[in-house]
Design a protein around this motif. Sequence first.
Motif, PDB file in Angstrom:
ATOM      1  N   ALA A  97     -13.360  -7.420 -21.931  1.00 53.83           N
ATOM      2  CA  ALA A  97     -13.152  -8.496 -23.149  1.00 53.83           C
ATOM      3  C   ALA A  97     -12.266  -7.390 -24.137  1.00 53.83           C
ATOM      4  O   ALA A  97     -11.507  -7.878 -24.866  1.00 53.83           O
ATOM      5  N   ALA A  98     -12.865  -6.220 -24.328  1.00 56.71           N
ATOM      6  CA  ALA A  98     -12.228  -5.158 -25.143  1.00 56.71           C
ATOM      7  C   ALA A  98     -10.951  -4.787 -24.852  1.00 56.71           C
ATOM      8  O   ALA A  98     -10.252  -4.633 -25.923  1.00 56.71           O
ATOM      9  N   SER A  99     -10.622  -4.685 -23.678  1.00 57.94           N
ATOM     10  CA  SER A  99      -9.176  -4.324 -23.327  1.00 57.94           C
ATOM     11  C   SER A  99      -8.372  -5.495 -23.382  1.00 57.94           C
ATOM     12  O   SER A  99      -7.172  -5.240 -23.697  1.00 57.94           O
ATOM     13  N   GLN A 100      -8.748  -6.562 -23.302  1.00 58.21           N
ATOM     14  CA  GLN A 100      -7.884  -7.874 -23.537  1.00 58.21           C
ATOM     15  C   GLN A 100      -7.411  -7.923 -24.958  1.00 58.21           C
ATOM     16  O   GLN A 100      -6.255  -8.120 -25.330  1.00 58.21           O
ATOM     17  N   LYS A 101      -8.573  -7.400 -25.818  1.00 56.87           N
ATOM     18  CA  LYS A 101      -8.091  -7.448 -27.347  1.00 56.87           C
ATOM     19  C   LYS A 101      -6.961  -6.282 -27.453  1.00 56.87           C
ATOM     20  O   LYS A 101      -6.108  -6.616 -28.428  1.00 56.87           O
ATOM     21  N   VAL A 102      -7.198  -5.251 -26.912  1.00 55.44           N
ATOM     22  CA  VAL A 102      -6.145  -4.223 -27.106  1.00 55.44           C
ATOM     23  C   VAL A 102      -4.808  -4.510 -26.616  1.00 55.44           C
ATOM     24  O   VAL A 102      -3.884  -4.417 -27.182  1.00 55.44           O
ATOM     25  N   LEU A 103      -4.896  -5.013 -25.309  1.00 51.38           N
ATOM     26  CA  LEU A 103      -3.361  -5.649 -24.791  1.00 51.38           C
ATOM     27  C   LEU A 103      -2.863  -6.737 -25.942  1.00 51.38           C
ATOM     28  O   LEU A 103      -1.541  -6.602 -26.085  1.00 51.38           O
ATOM     29  N   ALA A 104      -3.562  -7.541 -26.008  1.00 54.66           N
ATOM     30  CA  ALA A 104      -3.048  -8.615 -27.178  1.00 54.66           C
ATOM     31  C   ALA A 104      -2.348  -8.135 -28.502  1.00 54.66           C
ATOM     32  O   ALA A 104      -1.505  -8.342 -29.098  1.00 54.66           O
ATOM     33  N   GLN A 105      -3.169  -6.959 -28.748  1.00 58.78           N
ATOM     34  CA  GLN A 105      -2.700  -6.273 -30.260  1.00 58.78           C
ATOM     35  C   GLN A 105      -1.286  -5.520 -29.922  1.00 58.78           C
ATOM     36  O   GLN A 105      -0.404  -5.687 -30.911  1.00 58.78           O
ATOM     37  N   LEU A 106      -1.489  -4.846 -28.876  1.00 59.76           N
ATOM     38  CA  LEU A 106      -0.362  -3.986 -28.502  1.00 59.76           C
ATOM     39  C   LEU A 106       0.931  -4.889 -28.006  1.00 59.76           C
ATOM     40  O   LEU A 106       2.280  -4.330 -28.274  1.00 59.76           O
ATOM     41  N   PHE A 107       0.649  -6.115 -27.294  1.00 62.64           N
ATOM     42  CA  PHE A 107       1.986  -6.850 -26.729  1.00 62.64           C
ATOM     43  C   PHE A 107       1.759  -8.118 -27.082  1.00 62.64           C
ATOM     44  O   PHE A 107       1.607  -9.044 -26.188  1.00 62.64           O
ATOM     45  N   PRO A 108       1.813  -8.505 -28.248  1.00 62.17           N
ATOM     46  CA  PRO A 108       1.903  -9.841 -28.665  1.00 62.17           C
ATOM     47  C   PRO A 108       2.966 -10.948 -28.018  1.00 62.17           C
ATOM     48  O   PRO A 108       2.510 -11.946 -27.765  1.00 62.17           O
ATOM     49  N   ASP A 109       4.033 -10.251 -27.466  1.00 66.33           N
ATOM     50  CA  ASP A 109       4.927 -11.122 -26.841  1.00 66.33           C
ATOM     51  C   ASP A 109       4.817 -11.003 -25.103  1.00 66.33           C
ATOM     52  O   ASP A 109       5.776 -11.516 -24.480  1.00 66.33           O
ATOM     53  N   ALA A 110       3.713 -10.719 -24.721  1.00 65.81           N
ATOM     54  CA  ALA A 110       3.361 -10.375 -23.477  1.00 65.81           C
ATOM     55  C   ALA A 110       3.566 -11.630 -22.589  1.00 65.81           C
ATOM     56  O   ALA A 110       3.329 -12.761 -23.005  1.00 65.81           O
ATOM     57  N   VAL A 111       4.126 -11.727 -21.370  1.00 65.31           N
ATOM     58  CA  VAL A 111       4.034 -12.802 -20.544  1.00 65.31           C
ATOM     59  C   VAL A 111       2.751 -12.700 -19.715  1.00 65.31           C
ATOM     60  O   VAL A 111       2.314 -11.665 -19.206  1.00 65.31           O
ATOM     61  N   LEU A 112       1.999 -13.838 -19.767  1.00 66.04           N
ATOM     62  CA  LEU A 112       0.603 -13.988 -19.188  1.00 66.04           C
ATOM     63  C   LEU A 112       0.587 -14.709 -17.709  1.00 66.04           C
ATOM     64  O   LEU A 112       1.183 -15.740 -17.820  1.00 66.04           O
ATOM     65  N   ALA A 113       0.011 -14.179 -17.080  1.00 65.09           N
ATOM     66  CA  ALA A 113       0.113 -14.575 -15.674  1.00 65.09           C
ATOM     67  C   ALA A 113      -1.577 -15.335 -15.591  1.00 65.09           C
ATOM     68  O   ALA A 113      -2.477 -15.102 -15.923  1.00 65.09           O
ATOM     69  N   ASP A 114      -1.386 -16.499 -14.826  1.00 60.91           N
ATOM     70  CA  ASP A 114      -2.818 -16.978 -14.355  1.00 60.91           C
ATOM     71  C   ASP A 114      -3.471 -16.536 -13.253  1.00 60.91           C
ATOM     72  O   ASP A 114      -2.909 -15.674 -12.674  1.00 60.91           O
ATOM     73  N   ASP A 115      -4.610 -17.153 -12.914  1.00 61.23           N
ATOM     74  CA  ASP A 115      -5.448 -16.407 -11.774  1.00 61.23           C
ATOM     75  C   ASP A 115      -4.645 -16.769 -10.525  1.00 61.23           C
ATOM     76  O   ASP A 115      -4.567 -15.653  -9.594  1.00 61.23           O
ATOM     77  N   SER A 116      -4.088 -17.830 -10.365  1.00 60.04           N
ATOM     78  CA  SER A 116      -3.524 -18.229  -9.046  1.00 60.04           C
ATOM     79  C   SER A 116      -2.234 -17.210  -8.862  1.00 60.04           C
ATOM     80  O   SER A 116      -1.988 -16.686  -7.790  1.00 60.04           O
ATOM     81  N   ASP A 117      -1.499 -17.033  -9.680  1.00 57.99           N
ATOM     82  CA  ASP A 117      -0.355 -16.137  -9.583  1.00 57.99           C
ATOM     83  C   ASP A 117      -0.520 -14.611  -9.389  1.00 57.99           C
ATOM     84  O   ASP A 117      -0.240 -14.010  -9.001  1.00 57.99           O
ATOM     85  N   ALA A 118      -1.900 -14.259 -10.339  1.00 58.24           N
ATOM     86  CA  ALA A 118      -2.213 -12.925  -9.945  1.00 58.24           C
ATOM     87  C   ALA A 118      -2.837 -12.607  -8.664  1.00 58.24           C
ATOM     88  O   ALA A 118      -2.579 -11.537  -8.129  1.00 58.24           O
ATOM     89  N   LEU A 119      -3.426 -13.571  -8.426  1.00 54.85           N
ATOM     90  CA  LEU A 119      -4.071 -13.512  -6.796  1.00 54.85           C
ATOM     91  C   LEU A 119      -3.058 -13.749  -5.652  1.00 54.85           C
ATOM     92  O   LEU A 119      -3.352 -13.122  -4.700  1.00 54.85           O
TER      93      LEU A 119
END
Length: 277
Positions: free
Chosen positions: A198-220
């Motif tokens: 959860a903490a790393s998710q917060k860090v990534l959200a702050q650093l990269f607000p325009d990131a492309v997010l992958a869902d579980d199926s595409d990540a797997l």
Amino acid sequence: MVTVNQQRVPRKRTYLLCSPERFAVEYAINPWMDVTKPVDVELAVKQWNRLRETLVVLGHEVHLLTPEAGLPDMVFAANGAFMVDGTVYGARFKHEQRAPEAALHRAFYESQGWRFIAAGETNEGEGDFVYLPEAYGGLILAGHGFRTELPAHAEAQEAFGRPVVSLHLVDPRFYHLDVALAAIDDGNVAYHPGAFSAASQKVLAQLFPDAVLADDSDALAFGLNLVSDGANVVLNGDATRLAGKLKAAGYTPVPVELSEMRKGGGSVKCCIAELRH
């Protein structure tokens, strides 16, 4: 046919790959490896050749590392080192089955005349390090939790003189950073939030607000185990939703099939080390 997206400008890259002619699943050191499912080596070589040809067609330079008998995971060339601005931080593998690969990577890098720093801490090269030259003046993202040990992050920061942001991987299916997060250009990333604490998710959200997010199926489907030149994104063909998100963000998805490499727990990025010299 490979096309270049006109909305984004690609940058020529230099890559290191290793043929899968000796690839096999002879042990299980990640959740994806199953010794009861044999590798079709002929198909693996065919798929790998298509990947290599794709990189060349896109205008990139490809160096080759010679595979060695008894080291079936050498096809995953990304794990052998991490290179920034001509300095190489060598790998120190967690599992004894892969440990001898480190010396072969070191021999390659030293043969090119690049500065090589041997690791004192356990790390698995680009498997757990991502470099973003345009993010905050040059930023290294580093994963830990399954393979690379946290002290290696400090060691890498000293080696490169670049800030290192530690990210905690918590899902064993995403045992390396490069199956959970990828640089899609020199300043932005795509990632799967569920792979991180959860903490790393917060860090990534702050650093990269325009990131492309992958869902579980595409990540797997190993969709995030990709390589991008800033415009063209080479990724596993099964990650269709992620490809659509990348296209909507102005990138050109270039799907490839690497079903045999997935038996070892890797895909596009695992097969490719970037030589940033």
